[in-house]
Write a protein that holds these residues in place. Structure first.
Motif, PDB file in Angstrom:
ATOM      1  N   MET A 348      48.394  19.547   9.192  1.00  0.00           N
ATOM      2  CA  MET A 348      48.198  20.415   8.036  1.00  0.00           C
ATOM      3  C   MET A 348      49.516  21.061   7.640  1.00  0.00           C
ATOM      4  SD  MET A 348      45.575  23.647   7.594  1.00  0.00           S
ATOM      5  CE  MET A 348      44.126  22.602   7.492  1.00  0.00           C
ATOM      6  N   ASP A 349      49.792  21.079   6.344  1.00  0.00           N
ATOM      7  CA  ASP A 349      51.030  21.687   5.857  1.00  0.00           C
ATOM      8  C   ASP A 349      51.218  23.082   6.452  1.00  0.00           C
ATOM      9  OD1 ASP A 349      51.316  19.429   4.367  1.00  0.00           O
ATOM     10  OD2 ASP A 349      51.413  20.435   2.422  1.00  0.00           O
ATOM     11  N   GLY A 350      52.459  23.348   6.880  1.00  0.00           N
ATOM     12  CA  GLY A 350      52.781  24.660   7.413  1.00  0.00           C
ATOM     13  C   GLY A 350      52.439  24.854   8.870  1.00  0.00           C
ATOM     14  N   ALA A 352      53.274  22.246  11.558  1.00  0.00           N
ATOM     15  CA  ALA A 352      53.917  21.334  12.518  1.00  0.00           C
ATOM     16  C   ALA A 352      54.693  22.105  13.583  1.00  0.00           C
ATOM     17  CB  ALA A 352      54.834  20.361  11.788  1.00  0.00           C
ATOM     18  N   ALA A 353      55.473  23.094  13.170  1.00  0.00           N
ATOM     19  CA  ALA A 353      56.241  23.867  14.148  1.00  0.00           C
ATOM     20  C   ALA A 353      55.313  24.591  15.125  1.00  0.00           C
ATOM     21  CB  ALA A 353      57.141  24.873  13.432  1.00  0.00           C
ATOM     22  N   ARG A 354      54.185  25.052  14.628  1.00  0.00           N
ATOM     23  CA  ARG A 354      53.218  25.729  15.494  1.00  0.00           C
ATOM     24  C   ARG A 354      52.591  24.738  16.486  1.00  0.00           C
ATOM     25  NH1 ARG A 354      51.687  29.676  18.702  1.00  0.00           N
ATOM     26  NH2 ARG A 354      49.445  30.173  18.612  1.00  0.00           N
ATOM     27  N   VAL A 355      52.311  23.533  16.041  1.00  0.00           N
ATOM     28  CA  VAL A 355      51.770  22.517  16.949  1.00  0.00           C
ATOM     29  C   VAL A 355      52.761  22.247  18.079  1.00  0.00           C
ATOM     30  CG1 VAL A 355      51.112  20.076  17.166  1.00  0.00           C
ATOM     31  CG2 VAL A 355      50.296  21.423  15.216  1.00  0.00           C
ATOM     32  N   VAL A 356      54.027  22.072  17.720  1.00  0.00           N
ATOM     33  CA  VAL A 356      55.043  21.800  18.733  1.00  0.00           C
ATOM     34  C   VAL A 356      55.160  22.967  19.707  1.00  0.00           C
ATOM     35  CG1 VAL A 356      57.515  21.403  19.091  1.00  0.00           C
ATOM     36  CG2 VAL A 356      56.310  20.221  17.249  1.00  0.00           C
ATOM     37  N   GLN A 357      55.077  24.204  19.194  1.00  0.00           N
ATOM     38  CA  GLN A 357      55.145  25.385  20.057  1.00  0.00           C
ATOM     39  C   GLN A 357      53.951  25.443  21.005  1.00  0.00           C
ATOM     40  OE1 GLN A 357      54.660  29.076  17.967  1.00  0.00           O
ATOM     41  NE2 GLN A 357      55.080  30.349  19.758  1.00  0.00           N
ATOM     42  N   LEU A 358      52.757  25.218  20.457  1.00  0.00           N
ATOM     43  CA  LEU A 358      51.560  25.236  21.301  1.00  0.00           C
ATOM     44  C   LEU A 358      51.647  24.169  22.386  1.00  0.00           C
ATOM     45  CD1 LEU A 358      48.823  25.685  18.541  1.00  0.00           C
ATOM     46  CD2 LEU A 358      49.330  27.322  20.378  1.00  0.00           C
ATOM     47  N   ALA A 359      52.106  22.980  22.007  1.00  0.00           N
ATOM     48  CA  ALA A 359      52.224  21.894  22.983  1.00  0.00           C
ATOM     49  C   ALA A 359      53.222  22.272  24.076  1.00  0.00           C
ATOM     50  CB  ALA A 359      52.643  20.609  22.274  1.00  0.00           C
ATOM     51  N   LYS A 360      54.359  22.838  23.687  1.00  0.00           N
ATOM     52  CA  LYS A 360      55.367  23.237  24.670  1.00  0.00           C
ATOM     53  C   LYS A 360      54.805  24.248  25.659  1.00  0.00           C
ATOM     54  CE  LYS A 360      59.961  25.338  25.054  1.00  0.00           C
ATOM     55  NZ  LYS A 360      61.120  25.918  24.300  1.00  0.00           N
ATOM     56  N   GLU A 361      54.048  25.222  25.148  1.00  0.00           N
ATOM     57  CA  GLU A 361      53.487  26.255  26.019  1.00  0.00           C
ATOM     58  C   GLU A 361      52.373  25.714  26.903  1.00  0.00           C
ATOM     59  OE1 GLU A 361      52.445  29.353  23.313  1.00  0.00           O
ATOM     60  OE2 GLU A 361      54.542  29.879  22.884  1.00  0.00           O
ATOM     61  N   ALA A 362      51.905  24.498  26.595  1.00  0.00           N
ATOM     62  CA  ALA A 362      50.913  23.835  27.441  1.00  0.00           C
ATOM     63  C   ALA A 362      51.550  22.757  28.321  1.00  0.00           C
ATOM     64  CB  ALA A 362      49.821  23.219  26.576  1.00  0.00           C
ATOM     65  N   ALA A 404      46.152  16.719  20.463  1.00  0.00           N
ATOM     66  CA  ALA A 404      45.038  16.793  19.509  1.00  0.00           C
ATOM     67  C   ALA A 404      44.428  18.196  19.493  1.00  0.00           C
ATOM     68  CB  ALA A 404      43.987  15.747  19.860  1.00  0.00           C
ATOM     69  N   VAL A 405      44.306  18.819  20.660  1.00  0.00           N
ATOM     70  CA  VAL A 405      43.815  20.195  20.718  1.00  0.00           C
ATOM     71  C   VAL A 405      44.761  21.118  19.951  1.00  0.00           C
ATOM     72  CG1 VAL A 405      43.396  22.174  22.235  1.00  0.00           C
ATOM     73  CG2 VAL A 405      42.590  19.911  22.902  1.00  0.00           C
ATOM     74  N   CYS A 406      46.062  20.943  20.155  1.00  0.00           N
ATOM     75  CA  CYS A 406      47.057  21.799  19.500  1.00  0.00           C
ATOM     76  C   CYS A 406      47.025  21.624  17.983  1.00  0.00           C
ATOM     77  CB  CYS A 406      48.444  21.491  20.038  1.00  0.00           C
ATOM     78  SG  CYS A 406      48.657  21.868  21.800  1.00  0.00           S
ATOM     79  N   VAL A 407      46.838  20.387  17.520  1.00  0.00           N
ATOM     80  CA  VAL A 407      46.771  20.128  16.077  1.00  0.00           C
ATOM     81  C   VAL A 407      45.589  20.864  15.458  1.00  0.00           C
ATOM     82  CG1 VAL A 407      46.351  18.353  14.327  1.00  0.00           C
ATOM     83  CG2 VAL A 407      47.958  17.902  16.195  1.00  0.00           C
ATOM     84  N   GLU A 408      44.426  20.756  16.082  1.00  0.00           N
ATOM     85  CA  GLU A 408      43.239  21.419  15.518  1.00  0.00           C
ATOM     86  C   GLU A 408      43.359  22.931  15.623  1.00  0.00           C
ATOM     87  OE1 GLU A 408      38.340  21.455  15.743  1.00  0.00           O
ATOM     88  OE2 GLU A 408      39.485  20.276  17.227  1.00  0.00           O
ATOM     89  N   LEU A 409      43.865  23.428  16.748  1.00  0.00           N
ATOM     90  CA  LEU A 409      44.005  24.868  16.916  1.00  0.00           C
ATOM     91  C   LEU A 409      44.962  25.443  15.870  1.00  0.00           C
ATOM     92  CD1 LEU A 409      43.602  27.544  18.342  1.00  0.00           C
ATOM     93  CD2 LEU A 409      45.293  26.821  20.074  1.00  0.00           C
ATOM     94  N   ALA A 410      46.106  24.791  15.644  1.00  0.00           N
ATOM     95  CA  ALA A 410      47.055  25.285  14.650  1.00  0.00           C
ATOM     96  C   ALA A 410      46.442  25.293  13.256  1.00  0.00           C
ATOM     97  CB  ALA A 410      48.326  24.435  14.667  1.00  0.00           C
ATOM     98  N   ALA A 411      45.643  24.279  12.955  1.00  0.00           N
ATOM     99  CA  ALA A 411      45.003  24.213  11.635  1.00  0.00           C
ATOM    100  C   ALA A 411      43.995  25.339  11.449  1.00  0.00           C
ATOM    101  CB  ALA A 411      44.326  22.857  11.470  1.00  0.00           C
ATOM    102  N   VAL A 412      43.162  25.578  12.457  1.00  0.00           N
ATOM    103  CA  VAL A 412      42.136  26.613  12.341  1.00  0.00           C
ATOM    104  C   VAL A 412      42.790  28.000  12.343  1.00  0.00           C
ATOM    105  CG1 VAL A 412      40.065  27.605  13.378  1.00  0.00           C
ATOM    106  CG2 VAL A 412      40.368  25.122  13.331  1.00  0.00           C
ATOM    107  N   GLU A 413      43.868  28.172  13.112  1.00  0.00           N
ATOM    108  CA  GLU A 413      44.603  29.434  13.035  1.00  0.00           C
ATOM    109  C   GLU A 413      45.055  29.697  11.606  1.00  0.00           C
ATOM    110  OE1 GLU A 413      46.761  29.895  17.416  1.00  0.00           O
ATOM    111  OE2 GLU A 413      47.860  28.995  15.733  1.00  0.00           O
ATOM    112  N   LYS A 414      45.592  28.681  10.961  1.00  0.00           N
ATOM    113  CA  LYS A 414      46.089  28.858   9.613  1.00  0.00           C
ATOM    114  C   LYS A 414      44.955  29.165   8.647  1.00  0.00           C
ATOM    115  CE  LYS A 414      48.796  26.501   5.986  1.00  0.00           C
ATOM    116  NZ  LYS A 414      49.751  27.602   5.768  1.00  0.00           N
ATOM    117  N   LEU A 415      43.833  28.462   8.813  1.00  0.00           N
ATOM    118  CA  LEU A 415      42.695  28.650   7.902  1.00  0.00           C
ATOM    119  C   LEU A 415      42.030  30.007   8.057  1.00  0.00           C
ATOM    120  CD1 LEU A 415      41.099  25.103   8.227  1.00  0.00           C
ATOM    121  CD2 LEU A 415      42.202  26.046   6.198  1.00  0.00           C
ATOM    122  N   THR A 416      42.174  30.606   9.245  1.00  0.00           N
ATOM    123  CA  THR A 416      41.526  31.902   9.491  1.00  0.00           C
ATOM    124  C   THR A 416      42.509  33.065   9.430  1.00  0.00           C
ATOM    125  OG1 THR A 416      41.820  31.591  11.890  1.00  0.00           O
ATOM    126  CG2 THR A 416      39.703  30.893  10.920  1.00  0.00           C
ATOM    127  N   ALA A 417      43.777  32.772   9.147  1.00  0.00           N
ATOM    128  CA  ALA A 417      44.771  33.851   9.090  1.00  0.00           C
ATOM    129  C   ALA A 417      44.503  34.752   7.892  1.00  0.00           C
ATOM    130  CB  ALA A 417      46.180  33.260   9.000  1.00  0.00           C
TER     131      ALA A 417
END
Length: 421
Positions: A348-350, A352-362, A404-417
């Motif tokens: 999801m636009d906006g 990608a950097a969050r996905v990479v961060q979430l993945a790194k922290e996991a 895949a978890v990080c991709v969905e989590l980042a998307a839902v974070e953005k949608l609920t921000a």
């Protein structure tokens, strides 16, 4: 989803993510390197060559032979679809040959240049995106400007390229990975290649650096053939436009293979003249070793089928993990390559950097978001390059389930921000 369902989904995803972090993973999908089992396929190289003379009787241990052994040049010529006379075989790195070419263009200009490129007010390269990060960092290091065009399934966006090169003489060059492009897996069609070779350019010395790094790196039984860049350029009246590169870096030993350049007679003579001031000859012992190991180009093709058997399951694992979690959600798309070394993931636009961060922290290392764009700047913050070849299959499966978890989590974070006014 309505807001209340999204909130519930966010809670569930955070729980999934905590479970992911609790696994203590240490996984790396950052670079397109061969795995140890792939390198083992070439172990026989270490007992070669059995002799020290080439076909002509020359002692390969000595100086000389600037353009490389005829035998290895014949192998590259067959694989690249060019004449042996057009090929120069070098050391272990095609990236080094590319750097030499760009640097020498700046210092000396091409055979058809009015002056060295460094004496121009500005030098610009066209860069299809997403693309290969090392192409872009090379240009940035040398002070060359970059402009982008979209990379489609059949190659670069030709109208966009035409618009850039038609009237601006500062646009001197273009990068292109034509077969199984890094990272999209796109294949430049003959029609697109013909257009690129024939199009009018304001710069009389415009060059297309044709990086055919994955020319034999097939993932299926269908072995895609590359467009005949040198032939198309010659037929269009621009024989000097393309300079082709390839290597065995992902065929034999990544750090001890053989690289090659193929070009028009004029470009080849220009390259060898510049090279003659920097070298007396390549590592011909290593070239002979590769000739004995493969025999001919068909030996290379047979060897690559062994690679395919090892890495195709890893690419399948990427597809399975992404599909299992993300199909139908509308938050990501990804390539389904039939060759090459990468999977191109667009989230999801906006995010990608969050996905990479979430993945790194996991505990999952991914290539930084934006790496496939000049200056690391993806204007939509949505592109991530996945490199599944180096880890073991089980590690790819675990890493991609986590991604895949990080991709969905980042998307839902953005949608609920909260919406910021």
């Amino acid at each position: 989803m309505p807001a209340d369902q999204l909130a519930e989904r966010l809670t569930a995803l955070r729980a999934d993510y905590e479970d992911l972090q609790a696994k203590g993973l240490e996984l790396d999908l950052t670079r397109g390197k061969p795995g140890a089992d792939q390198l083992d396929l070439s172990e026989g190289l270490l007992s070669l060559p059995t002799g020290h003379r080439d076909r002509s009787g020359a002692d390969v241990r000595n100086y000389g032979g600037l353009e490389g052994l005829t035998e290895i040049r014949e192998v590259f010529a067959d694989l690249l679809g060019v004449d042996t006379a057009q090929v120069v075989a070098g050391g272990n790195s095609s990236l080094t040959m590319m750097y030499q070419v760009v640097t020498w263009l700046l210092l000396h200009g091409a055979p058809d240049s009015p002056r060295p490129w460094s004496q121009e007010e500005k030098v610009t390269f066209v860069c299809p995106v997403p693309g290969y990060d090392r192409h872009f960092t090379m240009l940035a290091e040398l002070g060359i400007d970059m402009v982008t065009v979209p990379m489609h399934d059949d190659g670069p966006d030709v109208p966009a390229v035409r618009a850039l090169v038609a009237d601006d003489p500062s646009v001197k060059g273009m990068w292109l990975v034509p077969t199984y492009a890094n990272p999209t897996g796109a294949v430049c069609s003959t029609e697109v290649a013909a257009d690129l070779m024939a199009m009018p350019t304001a710069a009389p010395d415009f060059r297309i650096l044709w990086d055919n790094a994955y020319v034999v790196h097939h993932l299926t039984d269908v072995e895609t053939k590359s467009a005949d860049a040198l032939g198309l350029a010659s037929a269009s009246g621009h024989p000097n436009r393309p300079i082709m590169f390839a290597s065995t870096s992902k065929i034999t030993f990544a750090g001890a293979g053989v690289a090659a350049l193929a070009a028009s007679p004029e470009n080849k003579a220009w390259y060898l003249k510049r090279l003659s001031y920097a070298a007396i000859g390549p590592d011909k012992v290593n070239q002979l070793r590769h000739v004995e190991f493969f025999g001919d180009a068909d030996g290379v093709r047979a060897h690559m089928r062994k690679h395919r058997d090892l890495i195709a399951p890893k690419f399948a694992a990427v597809q399975e993990a992404l599909s299992a979690r993300l199909d139908g959600l509308g938050v990501a798309t990804w390539s389904q390559p039939v060759g090459g070394y990468f999977v191109d993931l667009n989230v999801m636009d906006g995010t990608a950097a969050r996905v990479v961060q979430l993945a790194k922290e996991a505990g999952i290392a991914l290539t930084p978001a934006g790496s496939a764009f000049p200056y690391g700047n993806d204007p939509d913050d949505r592109n991530i390059r996945l490199a599944p070849t180096f880890p073991a299959l089980a590690e790819v499966e675990a890493a991609m389930a986590g991604v895949a978890v990080c991709v969905e989590l980042a998307a839902v974070e953005k949608l609920t921000a909260p919406v910021v006014e």
